[in-house]
Design an enzyme around this catalytic site. Structure first.
Site, PDB file in Angstrom:
ATOM      1  N   TYR A 178      10.307   5.744  -1.721  1.00 26.67           N
ATOM      2  CA  TYR A 178       9.504   5.257  -0.603  1.00 26.67           C
ATOM      3  C   TYR A 178       8.968   3.871  -0.950  1.00 26.67           C
ATOM      4  O   TYR A 178       8.559   3.615  -2.083  1.00 26.67           O
ATOM      5  CB  TYR A 178       8.378   6.242  -0.316  1.00 26.67           C
ATOM      6  CG  TYR A 178       7.317   5.726   0.618  1.00 26.67           C
ATOM      7  CD1 TYR A 178       7.644   5.218   1.867  1.00 26.67           C
ATOM      8  CD2 TYR A 178       5.980   5.751   0.251  1.00 26.67           C
ATOM      9  CE1 TYR A 178       6.665   4.743   2.721  1.00 26.67           C
ATOM     10  CE2 TYR A 178       4.986   5.298   1.099  1.00 26.67           C
ATOM     11  CZ  TYR A 178       5.337   4.779   2.335  1.00 26.67           C
ATOM     12  OH  TYR A 178       4.369   4.309   3.175  1.00 26.67           O
ATOM     13  N   ASP A 243       9.826  13.598  -5.759  1.00 26.01           N
ATOM     14  CA  ASP A 243       9.284  13.520  -4.406  1.00 26.01           C
ATOM     15  C   ASP A 243      10.150  14.394  -3.506  1.00 26.01           C
ATOM     16  O   ASP A 243      11.329  14.105  -3.298  1.00 26.01           O
ATOM     17  CB  ASP A 243       9.280  12.063  -3.931  1.00 26.01           C
ATOM     18  CG  ASP A 243       8.531  11.867  -2.622  1.00 26.01           C
ATOM     19  OD1 ASP A 243       8.541  12.792  -1.787  1.00 26.01           O
ATOM     20  OD2 ASP A 243       7.939  10.781  -2.420  1.00 26.01           O
TER      21      ASP A 243
END
Length: 437
Positions: A178, A243
């Site tokens: 991200y 993640d």
């Protein structure tokens, strides 16, 4: 056109491969743990990894199915309390007439980070409503504990601060991540130093002061997938943080593959309705205690109302992921057959995220949607589309962004629960839209 599913071989690296789904097959998304995308034709694939001999703790699967846990975890005491819905505790402080006992409990928390026994003390130490969500998420991810924060970035920050406090400031990471996670590591805002590597380079990049290895699979925004068990093996004794925002525990549970920490931007699929911001780390109790201490000291606590919305969101998580994934798989198939689309990325484990590159101007596609919302974020019941190079990954240096596969023509779509034909009609029109016309 083939749908590109980026994966790595057993030692964690290798060339991108391209696979075709069985012709005209509609995927069936099961709700049992670690079942990945299964096509209802001959040659169906079912992913069940044998984790024995991995050298790491194997998390025992819950006695109940994941769909059942999603509805009941964190709520088992409600009937005895005479309640059906979980209560929302908005108190910031709690009365206590035993100040000596209060002092002892605070000292115990400061010493080891264990959740204080007895009634709550102060909202920054913990909240009963938030604790229900933490319990439920830990059950779904198959970990001992979970610690919730005000956002996904607050959760990642806490992890880095815990490791920094131990003198372990070096992080090994695999792109793409991200965009803001990438920036937090690259900018060194917390005093960290990052080494970016391909999966095959993880072991060689480890140093005595390495405190963390961080990956995201499927990755944001390219949906590249990693062999998490192979990555965990490469980490040795260094904790692996995975993640899991895109996959959710419905599609994969990284702790079963050796990840010691599982990160979620709970704003996304866990909440699922675009109305709550939160982050959470699922992990063992040893790390959870340190994370609670950092949360108390830095104040990145989750609001109780957000905790309630997240607990409610978990109830429908398997159903939402299954339905949205079915839509996404069908849209990926149609996009792959469209001559206006250069490449489609869709992960092997399935999911509700699609990435695709267009031959034309991606900004025209963004400007042309009418049903699909042109907005950052993902995981809501409604469909969203965005241009990563302009928004979610704008903060990543251009060369690094492109090297990670985030091209200027890449679009990322979070597929929602709308009728798939309505979504395709909107995409079809947007692909033919010209901004100057």
């Amino acid at each position: 056109m083939k749908i590109h599913r980026i994966e790595y071989d057993r030692i964690g690296h290798g060339a991108n491969v391209t696979r075709d789904p069985p012709p005209k097959a509609r995927p069936v998304f099961r709700l049992r743990r670690m079942d990945s995308v299964v096509y209802d034709t001959q040659g169906a694939q079912d992913a069940h990894d044998d984790l024995s001999g991995s050298g790491r703790q194997v998390i025992t699967a819950p006695a109940r199915a994941l769909a059942t846990e999603a509805v009941h975890a964190g709520r088992e005491d409600l009937a005895a309390l005479g309640l059906h819905a979980a209560p929302i505790d908005l108190s910031t402080t709690y009365p206590s007439y035993d100040s000596r006992g209060e002092a002892a409990r605070i000292d115990a928390f400061a010493a080891d980070g264990a959740e204080p026994e007895g009634p709550p003390v102060y909202a920054r130490l913990g909240n009963p409503t938030v604790a229900r969500f933490e319990t439920a998420l830990a059950r779904l991810e198959g970990t001992e504990s979970a610690v919730a924060f005000a956002s996904g970035m607050a959760a990642l920050t806490a992890v880095l601060l815990v490791r920094n406090a131990m003198g372990l400031r070096h992080v090994v990471a695999v792109r793409p991540l991200y965009g803001c996670s990438d920036h937090l590591l690259t900018a060194g805002l917390l005093g960290t130093e990052v080494t970016w590597v391909d999966p095959a380079g993880i072991a060689d990049a480890l140093r005595p002061d390495t405190g963390l290895v961080m990956v995201e699979s499927p990755a944001n925004p390219t949906l590249a997938e990693l062999d998490l068990r192979a990555v965990a093996h490469s980490c040795g004794t260094v904790p692996l943080l995975a993640d899991n925002t895109f996959a959710t525990p419905v599609l994969q549970r990284p702790a079963e593959h050796g990840a010691r920490l599982v990160l979620h931007s709970a704003t996304k699929y866990l909440g699922g309705h675009g109305d709550v911001m939160a982050g959470v780390v699922a992990c063992d109790e040893e790390l959870a205690r340190k994370l609670r201490q950092v949360r108390f000291a830095t104040g990145g606590v989750l609001h109780p109302l957000a905790g309630y919305l997240l607990l409610r969101g978990l109830s429908t998580l398997p159903v939402r992921v299954r339905a949205a994934s079915s839509n996404a798989a069908e849209l990926a198939r149609r996009l792959a057959e469209d001559p206006r689309v250069a490449r489609v990325h869709y992960p092997r484990i399935g999911g509700a995220m699609i990435a695709f590159e267009v031959h034309g101007d991606p900004h025209d596609v963004i400007a042309g949607v009418r049903l699909i919302t042109p907005a950052v974020s993902l995981g809501s019941v409604d469909s969203l589309i965005q241009h990563p190079a302009s928004i979610s990954h704008r903060i990543v240096p251009t060369a690094d962004r492109r090297d990670a596969g985030v091209s200027d023509r890449l679009l990322r779509m979070s597929v929602g629960l709308e009728d798939v034909d309505d979504l395709w009609s909107d995409l079809d029109s947007a692909l033919g839209f010209r901004g100057g016309e």
